[in-house]
Enzyme design. Structure first.
Site, PDB file in Angstrom:
ATOM      1  N   ARG A  91       0.966  -1.279  -0.265  1.00 14.53           N
ATOM      2  CA  ARG A  91      -0.370  -0.114   0.313  1.00 14.53           C
ATOM      3  C   ARG A  91       1.098   0.861  -0.266  1.00 14.53           C
ATOM      4  O   ARG A  91       0.241   1.923  -0.387  1.00 14.53           O
ATOM      5  CB  ARG A  91      -0.740  -0.262   1.170  1.00 14.53           C
ATOM      6  CG  ARG A  91      -2.160  -1.695   1.292  1.00 14.53           C
ATOM      7  CD  ARG A  91      -2.924  -1.543   0.113  1.00 14.53           C
ATOM      8  NE  ARG A  91      -3.310  -0.018   0.354  1.00 14.53           N
ATOM      9  CZ  ARG A  91      -4.165   0.285  -1.095  1.00 14.53           C
ATOM     10  NH1 ARG A  91      -4.219  -0.307  -2.243  1.00 14.53           N
ATOM     11  NH2 ARG A  91      -5.281   1.566  -0.863  1.00 14.53           N
ATOM     12  N   ARG A 199       3.405   2.228  10.422  1.00 12.12           N
ATOM     13  CA  ARG A 199       3.399   0.623  10.842  1.00 12.12           C
ATOM     14  C   ARG A 199       3.863   0.310  12.097  1.00 12.12           C
ATOM     15  O   ARG A 199       4.467  -1.234  12.107  1.00 12.12           O
ATOM     16  CB  ARG A 199       3.692   0.141   9.611  1.00 12.12           C
ATOM     17  CG  ARG A 199       3.153   0.587   7.853  1.00 12.12           C
ATOM     18  CD  ARG A 199       1.593   0.004   8.300  1.00 12.12           C
ATOM     19  NE  ARG A 199       1.089  -0.034   6.821  1.00 12.12           N
ATOM     20  CZ  ARG A 199      -0.714  -0.538   6.841  1.00 12.12           C
ATOM     21  NH1 ARG A 199      -0.944  -1.111   7.678  1.00 12.12           N
ATOM     22  NH2 ARG A 199      -0.701  -0.800   5.248  1.00 12.12           N
TER      23      ARG A 199
END
Length: 245
Positions: A91, A199
């Site tokens: 992504r 993340r």
């Protein structure tokens, strides 16, 4: 017709692999890129100077989000992780390049992900406001047994199709996203900071993040490598809330 499949026993792992295989990255890269604004060709003198003397400039650039000077560097990582990690990873497209092993061109090896005992298994709360807590011994045992059995059956089906001459690109459809894959991922410091801001969880982050633990494991190991290459930039990233400039 496909090659005769090899006889390989499935194996299971709960970790990931992250290796820095190539880099051209240092704090001085940020400085000469920034100083060209005022010094022109003389900005290259920063290559021979101690970047420690200009850490204030790096912090200013980070704080005021002057991002382009953080792009003039490069890091290439070799990563081995479950396929579901890579599907999240990809992504991230701006400032990243990827090359992943292909199930069309090689027989995929039976290495599968099973969560370790430290992986929290139970999700509590509603989407957008939830947390994970440790599972019970029974839940851990169920997860390990169910995943391992499913993996073995899926890989046996894959092998059976290959042995019958079915093309690798068709047979791979039987394999689950818990299968390990490998890739090279190349980025610059700015794109890596954006990745880490989303993340990983960190006490200095201004913006909360709720990453899946498995991709966070990859991010943590990438950050360890980057922090050694660009310690001043890494420190400024933390100091300014772990928001990419």
């Amino acid at each position: 017709m496909s090659d005769t499949p090899t006889e390989t026993k499935p194996s299971f792992r709960s970790d990931v692999t992250v290796e820095l295989v190539k880099h051209a990255a240092g704090d001085s890269d940020v400085l000469w890129a920034a100083r060209v604004s005022t010094a022109g060709e003389h900005s290259l003198e920063e290559l021979t100077k101690d970047p420690e003397r200009s850490k204030g400039l790096i912090n200013f650039l980070m704080r005021d989000r002057h991002g382009s000077p953080f792009e003039h560097n490069s890091m290439t990582f070799f990563i081995s992780a479950p396929i579901f990690v890579f599907r999240e990873f990809m992504r991230h497209r701006v400032g990243w390049s990827y090359n992943e092993e292909s199930g069309r061109y090689r027989e995929l090896q039976p290495v599968f992900y099973v969560p370790g005992e430290d992986r929290k298994l139970v999700q509590q709360g509603r989407p957008g406001k939830y947390e994970f807590v440790a599972g019970s011994e029974a839940q851990q045992a169920l997860t390990e047994r169910t995943l391992e059995n499913a993996y073995v059956q899926a890989y046996e089906a894959y092998q059976e199709m290959l042995a019958a001459g079915v093309a690798r690109e068709v047979a791979r459809a039987a394999l689950p996203v818990g299968l390990f894959s490998s890739m090279y991922a190349t980025c610059n410091a700015r794109s890596l900071m954006h990745f880490l801001g989303l993340r990983t969880q960190h006490e200095q982050a201004k913006v909360p993040s709720f990453p899946q633990r498995e991709i966070e494991m990859v991010g943590e190991r990438m950050e360890e490598h980057w922090a050694k290459l660009m310690p001043l930039t890494h420190a400024a990233f933390n100091m300014n809330g772990r928001v990419a400039p």
